[in-house]
Design an enzyme around this catalytic site. Sequence first.
Site, mmCIF file in Angstrom:
data_model
loop_
_atom_site.group_PDB
_atom_site.id
_atom_site.type_symbol
_atom_site.label_atom_id
_atom_site.label_comp_id
_atom_site.label_asym_id
_atom_site.label_seq_id
_atom_site.Cartn_x
_atom_site.Cartn_y
_atom_site.Cartn_z
ATOM 1 C CB CYS A 86 39.389 45.120 38.080
ATOM 2 S SG CYS A 86 40.357 46.264 39.092
ATOM 3 C CG HIS A 181 41.621 40.996 39.698
ATOM 4 N ND1 HIS A 181 41.808 41.237 38.358
ATOM 5 C CD2 HIS A 181 41.862 42.175 40.332
ATOM 6 C CE1 HIS A 181 42.156 42.500 38.173
ATOM 7 N NE2 HIS A 181 42.198 43.093 39.362
ATOM 8 C CD GLU A 183 41.476 37.965 36.913
ATOM 9 O OE1 GLU A 183 42.093 39.015 36.680
ATOM 10 O OE2 GLU A 183 40.289 37.948 37.307
#
Length: 525
Positions: A86, A181, A183
């Site tokens: 990002c 993202h 994660e």
Amino acid sequence: MSKDIHDSRILILDFGSQYTQLIARRVREIGVYCELWAWDVTEEQIREFNPQGIILSGGPESTTLENSPRAPEYVFNAGVPVLGICYGMQTMAAQLGGSVHSSDKKEFGYAQVEKVGNCALFDAIEDHITDGGNGVLDVWMSHGDKVMDIPQSFKTTAKTSTCPHAAMSNEEKRFYGVQFHPEVTHTHQGQRLLERFAIDICGCEKLWTAAKIIDNAIERIKETVGDDEVILGLSGGVDSSVVAMLIHRAIGEKLTCVFVDNGLLRLNEGQQVMDMFGNKFGLNIVKVEAEEQFLNDLAGKSDPEDKRKAIGHTFINVFDEQAKKLKNAKWLAQGTIYPDVIESAASATGKAHVIKSHHNVGGLPADMKMGLVEPLRELFKDEVRKIGLELGLPYDMLYRHPFPGPGLGVRVLGEIKKEYCDLLRRADAIFIEELHKAELYHKVSQAFTVFLPVKSVGVMGDARKYDWVVSLRCVETIDFMTARWSHLPYEFLGVVSNRIINEIDGISRVVYDISGKPPATIEWE
């Protein structure tokens, strides 16, 4: 000679994303050690850490602004793979000759990115295939800016309908950027992408496992304390319990645990701690009955911060008194975990704002001349629980809902009195018992009861009663930064309310707290 569990390592530079700690947890779940540092780290610090790869986190800033955070130039000259996530991708693009603009169409939430060309990061990883044969990934976006021009020698590796460069790479230098993202769990293949980066691209080995963490911790404890004695304040919470088991395994009877019963614990908790650690596991444990001292020091105090400070101050005094009796103890063990270390570093640089003073007692009395042993300071909470299981601690204890350091001191609103604590203990025990019976306990994140210092009229039989009010609180959350109130079944709430009012003389009314976080905090004080 076996390899050190820290030999394979990733450095994560934090640009302020709410997900940054999640990146670190995901990398460690893969089996690779990593550390989280502020973005303005020096070249010397990076060289000293010697990572096999670097991840640039997301963040709330805009690279289009002149003074926005930038990665140290050395990151791109260190000769190791770099993954920008990002904001991390945007600053990589901006610093290496590309351009970033504010987007007319911002992307927040679920999105699909279509893979473009070949890329080592994405190879054979996809959720769907387009009619044209291109792979598609289901991802989570959260950005207002976007890369307009990628740097020279980079290529676009993914796109969306509104973001022409949703991912980019320089395969020769092993630089990768993703606008989404990986994660978060909403990015379905996110863990595979992080594993691809850490294992296949960076060449890390999976050395970070629960069993190896335990062996390493025991070895370091022995090296640190030698033949000296160690004292630990054992609360019965997850962190101090795991510390107790680790140090006991390392040095046996040279560890003395001090359990302070401050009168602010849950029902029967003191006896449970003594039974488990003293009788079952055979630890050397001293129980200090200090209810009267704590209640005396809390008398007349109704402000939450005043109560917290009084509890912390009294604990230090009680603990210090016990420590002085153990004349051979040269080390103090504490349950500091990695988020505490990160939080302390942020506070030191002025980047954190104190909403409530920290529950854990920070610092030692000035005259307590002891070394500090903190075997969990590298670990996240989920890692602490995993090694707790490996050490033989029961699941129900390790995965019990959070309980604040001040205990009932912040769940009895206003001034603390023994009568209030006794009523609250029993009401809370009924609530938790019924959650277990209904198989709801492990489906919610935290549940507890709060004592309200107000009375309410009730009717029992033909008699009028005028007694105290308690509130039930139950929330669901992933990270405790935000939370929604649990939509427990009405029938269940009715059972809990009836039991509390009928079984506890002194409570006439039960209410249910339906406040989310924000605007409310999870605890009332």
